[in-house]
Write a protein that holds these residues in place. Structure first.
Motif, short mmCIF file in Angstrom:
data_model
loop_
_atom_site.label_atom_id
_atom_site.label_comp_id
_atom_site.label_asym_id
_atom_site.label_seq_id
_atom_site.Cartn_x
_atom_site.Cartn_y
_atom_site.Cartn_z
N THR A 178 -3.98 9.21 -4.30
CA THR A 178 -3.49 7.90 -4.52
C THR A 178 -4.47 7.28 -5.48
O THR A 178 -4.38 6.61 -6.28
CB THR A 178 -3.82 7.19 -2.98
OG1 THR A 178 -2.76 7.84 -2.35
CG2 THR A 178 -2.99 5.75 -3.14
N ARG A 179 -5.86 7.48 -5.08
CA ARG A 179 -6.92 6.96 -5.84
C ARG A 179 -6.76 7.36 -7.54
O ARG A 179 -7.06 6.51 -8.29
CB ARG A 179 -8.31 7.07 -5.28
CG ARG A 179 -9.46 6.52 -5.86
CD ARG A 179 -10.86 6.75 -5.42
NE ARG A 179 -10.81 6.67 -3.63
CZ ARG A 179 -11.25 5.50 -3.34
NH1 ARG A 179 -11.68 4.60 -4.20
NH2 ARG A 179 -11.59 5.24 -2.01
N ASP A 180 -6.66 8.57 -7.63
CA ASP A 180 -6.67 9.21 -8.83
C ASP A 180 -5.63 8.54 -9.80
O ASP A 180 -5.78 8.34 -10.90
CB ASP A 180 -6.06 10.61 -8.84
CG ASP A 180 -7.40 11.36 -8.25
OD1 ASP A 180 -8.54 11.10 -8.14
OD2 ASP A 180 -7.15 12.28 -7.39
N THR A 202 0.63 12.15 -2.12
CA THR A 202 -0.01 13.34 -1.92
C THR A 202 0.52 14.44 -2.82
O THR A 202 1.89 14.41 -2.75
CB THR A 202 -0.39 13.85 -0.50
OG1 THR A 202 0.96 14.50 0.00
CG2 THR A 202 -0.72 13.06 0.50
N ASN A 255 -4.35 14.05 -1.22
CA ASN A 255 -4.23 12.79 -1.45
C ASN A 255 -4.63 12.44 -2.88
O ASN A 255 -6.01 12.64 -3.36
CB ASN A 255 -5.15 12.01 -0.75
CG ASN A 255 -4.95 10.39 -0.59
OD1 ASN A 255 -4.43 9.90 -1.66
ND2 ASN A 255 -5.09 9.72 0.38
N ARG A 306 0.81 -1.29 -0.10
CA ARG A 306 0.05 0.18 -0.11
C ARG A 306 0.95 1.26 -0.05
O ARG A 306 2.21 1.25 0.44
CB ARG A 306 -0.85 -0.05 1.12
CG ARG A 306 -2.07 -1.12 1.31
CD ARG A 306 -2.69 -0.93 2.46
NE ARG A 306 -3.46 0.48 2.56
CZ ARG A 306 -3.77 1.03 3.74
NH1 ARG A 306 -3.22 0.62 4.76
NH2 ARG A 306 -4.20 2.32 3.63
N ASP A 354 -0.57 -3.81 3.31
CA ASP A 354 -2.01 -3.96 3.77
C ASP A 354 -2.23 -4.52 5.13
O ASP A 354 -1.81 -5.57 5.35
CB ASP A 354 -2.84 -4.92 2.75
CG ASP A 354 -4.30 -4.48 2.83
OD1 ASP A 354 -4.65 -3.57 3.42
OD2 ASP A 354 -5.01 -5.51 2.57
N VAL A 405 0.67 5.76 0.07
CA VAL A 405 -0.43 7.07 -0.03
C VAL A 405 0.42 7.96 -0.77
O VAL A 405 1.57 8.61 -0.09
CB VAL A 405 -0.79 7.37 1.29
CG1 VAL A 405 -1.51 8.85 1.24
CG2 VAL A 405 -1.82 6.54 1.72
N ARG A 443 2.73 -1.88 -10.32
CA ARG A 443 1.29 -2.12 -10.49
C ARG A 443 0.73 -3.16 -9.82
O ARG A 443 -0.52 -3.25 -9.35
CB ARG A 443 1.08 -1.81 -11.89
CG ARG A 443 -0.61 -1.77 -12.25
CD ARG A 443 -0.79 -1.88 -13.82
NE ARG A 443 -0.51 -0.65 -14.31
CZ ARG A 443 -0.58 -0.23 -15.71
NH1 ARG A 443 -0.88 -1.09 -16.29
NH2 ARG A 443 -0.49 1.05 -15.83
N SER A 499 -3.90 5.37 -9.20
CA SER A 499 -3.78 3.91 -9.03
C SER A 499 -3.92 3.01 -10.29
O SER A 499 -2.99 2.13 -10.53
CB SER A 499 -4.66 3.34 -7.96
OG SER A 499 -4.12 3.82 -6.59
N LEU A 500 -4.95 3.37 -10.99
CA LEU A 500 -5.19 2.58 -12.16
C LEU A 500 -4.08 3.04 -13.32
O LEU A 500 -3.99 2.10 -14.25
CB LEU A 500 -6.45 2.96 -12.67
CG LEU A 500 -7.69 2.56 -12.06
CD1 LEU A 500 -9.03 3.07 -12.66
CD2 LEU A 500 -7.87 1.19 -11.84
#
Length: 370
Positions: free
Chosen positions: A24-26, A17, A22, A13, A77, A15, A328, A28-29
């Motif tokens: 991270t979600r933006d 910024t 943050n 995992r 995780d 994080v 990835r 990740s893909l």
């Protein structure tokens, strides 16, 4: 410590910024890899983020700003994450086809005039006072334990980064700028740290260890001219802190050489400090190398690890550089560069080595991230 196994730590995992937001979600893909490189001295820590960009959004709406700040926390995780530092974006690179963007950020960023040539004179001062003056000029927090070695006169005609790097090297100190912190710490003190991990040789990958003896002198001879008496005084410092394991009936731990040096020094204290620094560096160069292991956030420069089940090459090793990489697929590995600081007098096993997970005071401030 029991080795980490895939069943216990199924996924890495992180994080990330951007300007305290943050993202991270933006990302990740689109993430291809994320790499953090951390150095004991001489080089700035760095963060590299490689992203797939088939939609071209990183070239326009999402194009990052030079000097903008990235911060990184990393872990596994189900376990606490550790903050690995703050970085300022220095370089953005496009590669195509296939379209991808690489972002490089530096721990010694571009918002301080660290690389501007300065012309300064320091007179009747000490090593710690010089470091404090430079830190104050740059608006940085000075971190580290520095001996008050007396210095009569220093002349600076280069950047603060270059000046302090060279000064640190003369007295065997680790120096780097990371975020808003100027680290200037005695390597001899870092080497006394409690090991943060025990690693078994057979569990490591890409191991490379070199054990050599010609670099380790039996003594250092330093000549110092006393300005008051106008006399040339010679000191011999015998190497009594070798970290080698005698590997033959001869019990040889050093070469037969005496390293001779003659540098301008205002005092015996200054001359001896430089000689001891040379000897300490030489001893650490006796056994050096590196290896790859499963990622652990506390495997950073300035920390000590114990290598066990390695025969004559076992003992405690100081991490001089670490390269953390997350891909990835969720894989997390660390490549380490190390030097041995103590060798085992008896065979070490995991049962008699109890590492402390407290982090080195040298590295970045590691904070638990929710």
């Amino acid at each position: 410590m029991d080795a980490l196994i895939p069943e216990q730590v199924p996924e890495a995992r992180f994080v990330l910024t951007y300007q305290q937001r943050n993202i991270t979600r933006d990302i990740s893909l689109n993430l291809v890899s994320l790499s953090y490189s951390d150095y004991l001295t001489d080089q700035a820590d760095s963060l590299d983020v490689e992203l797939e960009d088939s939609e071209g959004k990183w070239l326009d709406a999402w194009y990052p700003g030079h000097g903008d700040t990235l911060t990184l926390s990393i872990g596994w995780d189900g376990q606490p994450m550790r903050a690995l530092g703050s970085f300022e974006i220095d370089e953005i690179e496009l590669n195509s086809p296939p379209s991808s963007v690489s972002i490089r950020a530096l721990g010694a960023g571009i918002q301080n005039a660290l690389r501007t040539t300065e012309h300064q004179a320091y007179e009747n001062t000490t090593l710690d006072a010089v470091a404090k003056q430079v830190a104050s000029r740059q608006g940085l927090e000075l971190v580290g334990s520095i001996e008050p070695i007396k210095l009569d006169r220093l002349t600076q005609q280069d950047s603060d980064l270059t000046f302090l790097r060279n000064l640190a090297g003369e007295y065997d100190y680790a120096f780097k700028v990371t975020g808003k912190r100027l680290v200037f710490h005695a390597i001899s003190e870092l080497a006394k740290g409690v090991p943060v991990a025990s690693l078994v040789l057979k569990d490591l990958a890409s191991v490379r260890l070199r054990d050599q003896i010609t670099v380790v002198p039996k003594a250092v001879e330093v000549k110092h001219k006393d300005p008051a008496k106008k006399q040339l005084i010679s000191y011999n410092i015998v190497n009594g802190e070798t970290v080698a394991v005698p590997s033959s009936a001869s019990k040889t731990t050093t070469s037969a050489d005496t390293k001779k040096k003659r540098k301008r020094s205002a005092s015996a204290e200054e001359a001896k400090a430089k000689a001891k620094a040379d000897l300490a560096r030489a001893n650490r160069e006796r056994t050096t190398g590196g290896w790859t292991t499963m990622g652990r956030p506390n495997l950073v420069s300035g920390n000590v690890v114990t290598l066990v089940a390695a025969g004559k090459l076992g003992g405690n090793y100081l991490i001089t550089a670490s390269h953390h990489r997350v891909t990835r697929s969720g894989g997390y590995t660390v490549d380490k560069e190390v030097c041995r600081i103590s060798a085992p007098s008896i065979s070490l096993t995991l049962n008699n080595t109890k590492p402390d997970l407290a982090l080195s005071t040298y590295g970045p401030q590691h904070e638990v991230v929710a």
